[in-house]
Structure formats: C-alpha cells, structure tokens
Design a protein around this motif. Structure first.
Motif, mmCIF file in Angstrom:
data_model
loop_
_atom_site.group_PDB
_atom_site.id
_atom_site.type_symbol
_atom_site.label_atom_id
_atom_site.label_comp_id
_atom_site.label_asym_id
_atom_site.label_seq_id
_atom_site.Cartn_x
_atom_site.Cartn_y
_atom_site.Cartn_z
ATOM 1 N N MET A 1 0.837 -1.178 0.000
ATOM 2 C CA MET A 1 0.000 0.000 0.000
ATOM 3 C C MET A 1 0.882 1.243 0.000
ATOM 4 O O MET A 1 1.776 1.381 0.824
ATOM 5 N N LEU A 2 0.620 2.123 -0.940
ATOM 6 C CA LEU A 2 1.357 3.374 -1.026
ATOM 7 C C LEU A 2 0.569 4.512 -0.406
ATOM 8 O O LEU A 2 -0.652 4.469 -0.332
ATOM 9 N N ARG A 3 1.311 5.515 -0.008
ATOM 10 C CA ARG A 3 0.739 6.768 0.481
ATOM 11 C C ARG A 3 1.438 7.897 -0.259
ATOM 12 O O ARG A 3 2.572 7.737 -0.698
ATOM 13 N N LEU A 4 0.777 9.038 -0.356
ATOM 14 C CA LEU A 4 1.389 10.215 -0.960
ATOM 15 C C LEU A 4 1.746 11.209 0.131
ATOM 16 O O LEU A 4 1.019 11.342 1.122
ATOM 17 N N ARG A 5 2.870 11.885 -0.071
ATOM 18 C CA ARG A 5 3.246 12.976 0.822
ATOM 19 C C ARG A 5 3.912 14.060 -0.019
ATOM 20 O O ARG A 5 4.394 13.800 -1.116
ATOM 21 N N PRO A 6 3.931 15.283 0.505
ATOM 22 C CA PRO A 6 4.599 16.352 -0.232
ATOM 23 C C PRO A 6 6.103 16.067 -0.376
ATOM 24 O O PRO A 6 6.726 15.503 0.525
ATOM 25 N N TYR A 7 6.642 16.456 -1.497
ATOM 26 C CA TYR A 7 8.087 16.384 -1.749
ATOM 27 C C TYR A 7 8.774 17.460 -0.918
ATOM 28 O O TYR A 7 8.249 18.565 -0.748
ATOM 29 N N CYS B 1 9.324 5.625 -2.843
ATOM 30 C CA CYS B 1 9.460 4.683 -3.950
ATOM 31 C C CYS B 1 8.964 5.267 -5.270
ATOM 32 O O CYS B 1 9.071 4.615 -6.305
ATOM 33 N N GLY B 2 8.441 6.501 -5.260
ATOM 34 C CA GLY B 2 7.981 7.117 -6.493
ATOM 35 C C GLY B 2 7.831 8.616 -6.351
ATOM 36 O O GLY B 2 7.871 9.153 -5.237
ATOM 37 N N HIS B 3 7.677 9.278 -7.481
ATOM 38 C CA HIS B 3 7.606 10.742 -7.523
ATOM 39 C C HIS B 3 6.740 11.171 -8.703
ATOM 40 O O HIS B 3 6.742 10.523 -9.745
ATOM 41 N N PHE B 4 5.999 12.258 -8.528
ATOM 42 C CA PHE B 4 5.268 12.891 -9.629
ATOM 43 C C PHE B 4 4.934 14.317 -9.225
ATOM 44 O O PHE B 4 5.101 14.708 -8.060
ATOM 45 N N SER B 5 4.448 15.075 -10.187
ATOM 46 C CA SER B 5 4.014 16.432 -9.899
ATOM 47 C C SER B 5 2.715 16.730 -10.624
ATOM 48 O O SER B 5 2.350 16.050 -11.588
ATOM 49 N N PHE B 6 2.049 17.750 -10.133
ATOM 50 C CA PHE B 6 0.948 18.382 -10.848
ATOM 51 C C PHE B 6 1.390 19.803 -11.138
ATOM 52 O O PHE B 6 1.947 20.476 -10.272
ATOM 53 N N ARG B 7 1.133 20.260 -12.347
ATOM 54 C CA ARG B 7 1.388 21.647 -12.706
ATOM 55 C C ARG B 7 0.329 22.068 -13.710
ATOM 56 O O ARG B 7 -0.502 21.264 -14.107
ATOM 57 N N ARG B 8 0.379 23.323 -14.053
ATOM 58 C CA ARG B 8 -0.624 23.878 -14.968
ATOM 59 C C ARG B 8 -2.041 23.524 -14.509
ATOM 60 O O ARG B 8 -2.907 23.187 -15.313
ATOM 61 N N ILE C 1 7.075 11.812 -13.622
ATOM 62 C CA ILE C 1 6.655 10.565 -12.985
ATOM 63 C C ILE C 1 7.799 9.563 -13.041
ATOM 64 O O ILE C 1 8.342 9.293 -14.116
ATOM 65 N N VAL C 2 8.160 9.025 -11.889
ATOM 66 C CA VAL C 2 9.215 8.007 -11.848
ATOM 67 C C VAL C 2 8.991 7.105 -10.633
ATOM 68 O O VAL C 2 8.499 7.550 -9.598
ATOM 69 N N VAL C 3 9.338 5.841 -10.809
ATOM 70 C CA VAL C 3 9.323 4.862 -9.719
ATOM 71 C C VAL C 3 10.759 4.395 -9.522
ATOM 72 O O VAL C 3 11.511 4.219 -10.491
ATOM 73 N N ASN C 4 11.146 4.207 -8.285
ATOM 74 C CA ASN C 4 12.464 3.677 -7.955
ATOM 75 C C ASN C 4 12.705 2.416 -8.791
ATOM 76 O O ASN C 4 11.910 1.474 -8.730
ATOM 77 N N PRO C 5 13.791 2.376 -9.579
ATOM 78 C CA PRO C 5 14.043 1.204 -10.432
ATOM 79 C C PRO C 5 14.091 -0.113 -9.654
ATOM 80 O O PRO C 5 13.721 -1.154 -10.183
ATOM 81 N N LYS C 6 14.506 -0.065 -8.387
ATOM 82 C CA LYS C 6 14.582 -1.281 -7.573
ATOM 83 C C LYS C 6 13.201 -1.768 -7.150
ATOM 84 O O LYS C 6 13.061 -2.889 -6.674
ATOM 85 N N GLU C 7 12.193 -0.925 -7.311
ATOM 86 C CA GLU C 7 10.833 -1.270 -6.882
ATOM 87 C C GLU C 7 9.890 -1.516 -8.060
ATOM 88 O O GLU C 7 8.699 -1.745 -7.862
ATOM 89 N N ARG C 8 10.407 -1.451 -9.275
ATOM 90 C CA ARG C 8 9.548 -1.639 -10.448
ATOM 91 C C ARG C 8 9.091 -3.086 -10.547
ATOM 92 O O ARG C 8 9.741 -3.992 -10.066
ATOM 93 N N GLY C 9 7.942 -3.271 -11.168
ATOM 94 C CA GLY C 9 7.386 -4.616 -11.317
ATOM 95 C C GLY C 9 6.500 -5.021 -10.155
ATOM 96 O O GLY C 9 5.965 -6.131 -10.133
ATOM 97 N N LYS C 10 6.314 -4.139 -9.179
ATOM 98 C CA LYS C 10 5.485 -4.437 -8.013
ATOM 99 C C LYS C 10 4.116 -3.767 -8.083
ATOM 100 O O LYS C 10 3.343 -3.848 -7.138
ATOM 101 N N GLY C 11 3.847 -3.065 -9.173
ATOM 102 C CA GLY C 11 2.575 -2.362 -9.303
ATOM 103 C C GLY C 11 2.572 -0.977 -8.680
ATOM 104 O O GLY C 11 1.526 -0.324 -8.611
ATOM 105 N N TYR C 12 3.733 -0.505 -8.229
ATOM 106 C CA TYR C 12 3.795 0.800 -7.584
ATOM 107 C C TYR C 12 3.462 1.942 -8.544
ATOM 108 O O TYR C 12 2.838 2.920 -8.151
ATOM 109 N N GLY C 13 3.877 1.832 -9.789
ATOM 110 C CA GLY C 13 3.573 2.888 -10.758
ATOM 111 C C GLY C 13 2.073 3.038 -10.935
ATOM 112 O O GLY C 13 1.528 4.144 -10.865
#
Length: 176
Positions: A1-7, A68-75, A88-100
C-alpha cells in the motif's frame, strides 16, 4: 500500500539515485533537467514549484514510509478544471510491483477528488512502453501523437499526449 506525501528538498537524493543514466533522465526531464541530474537542478525545481500556486510535487512512500515514487501536478487550471501530471518516476529497484499503477491511481484520486478536476493530462515518450501501458491501465487515453519529438542516440522518439477524465475513472474518488 502506497501513500502520498509532499516532496521536500531533502528528497533530491532519491531522484538522483533513481535517475542515474542519461537515457532515463531524458525520458523523465520534460526539457527541464540535464544529465547528470544534480542537487542544484532539483533545488531550482523545488523553488519553482514552491512559488507556483498551481503546481505541487509529491512522493509516494511504501508501508514503512520509504520513498518509492515521484510525480508532480502543474498547470492546474481551476477555470477549465484540468491539471497536468508530470515528472513521474518509480524507484528502479521497486519496479514490477505495481507501484507505478498504484501511485498514478492515487494521483488521479487526488486530482479528481480533492482538487475536483475533470481532466488530467500527461505526456509520455512512446519508447517508454511500460509507462505508456501503466497510464492506459489506470484510465488515460491516447490523444495527439507527436512524431520525432526528440531524438536520443540516433533513435527518434515520438511523444504521446494522454488524458484521463473524471467521468471515466473507475477507481473510487474520495468525497470532499
């Protein structure tokens, strides 16, 4: 389970670790960053977003709070009820787990539920097939295709505009 937090500015190290090679930076950069990615570039990124009232940066963290991941909203356009998602990017070590998929789904829940947007856009290079499939799987649809938008190592890259609409979003949107 992922959660979002501010960068936060201290998160720059994660991005520099995840975006180590030139090709990956080029896929991610949106003409904003150059290779190699540096702390100074990411500090400027943070400052630019901090001063833009219509833009935010997020980190996705796992159950333990590890990024384990990053994205932004703009405009973000309140008159048109639209926002653009990017970087948008997911940690390469965590790819394949459905995190994206989970991270982009959470991002859409945020945009549609809390920001009350009707439309979210993003763009992806078509050579980034895994990302393109991920976006399609959560409800983005292909819009305009830009042929030979960029070139890397002699390989022409097409760029696909995509959009997700609130009315088509299958996931539960949190009520506000």
């Amino acid at each position: 389970m992922l959660r979002l937090r501010p960068y936060k500015p201290d998160d720059a190290g994660y991005l520099m670790d995840w975006l180590k090679d030139e090709r990956t930076v080029r896929l991610w950069r949106a003409d904003r960053f150059s290779y190699p990615l540096t702390k100074e570039q990411l500090e400027q990124y943070w400052e630019d977003f901090l001063s833009d009232e219509n833009a935010w940066i997020f980190l996705a963290v796992d159950e333990s709070g590890k990024p384990c991941g990053h994205f932004s909203f703009r405009r973000v356009d309140y008159a048109k009820n639209s926002a653009h998602m990017g970087f948008i990017v997911v940690n390469p070590k965590e790819r394949g787990k459905g995190y994206g998929r989970e991270m982009v789904t959470l991002a859409l829940r945020y945009a549609f539920g809390f920001l009350r947007m009707e439309r979210v856009t993003l763009g992806v290079f078509t050579v980034n097939e895994a990302a393109h499939r991920c976006y399609l799987s959560v409800g983005f649809k292909d819009e305009e295709l830009h042929r030979d938008y960029d070139c890397f190592d002699g390989e022409p890259w097409d760029y696909q505009d995509m959009a997700a609409l609130k009315d088509d979003f299958k996931e539960a949107v949190f009520p506000v």
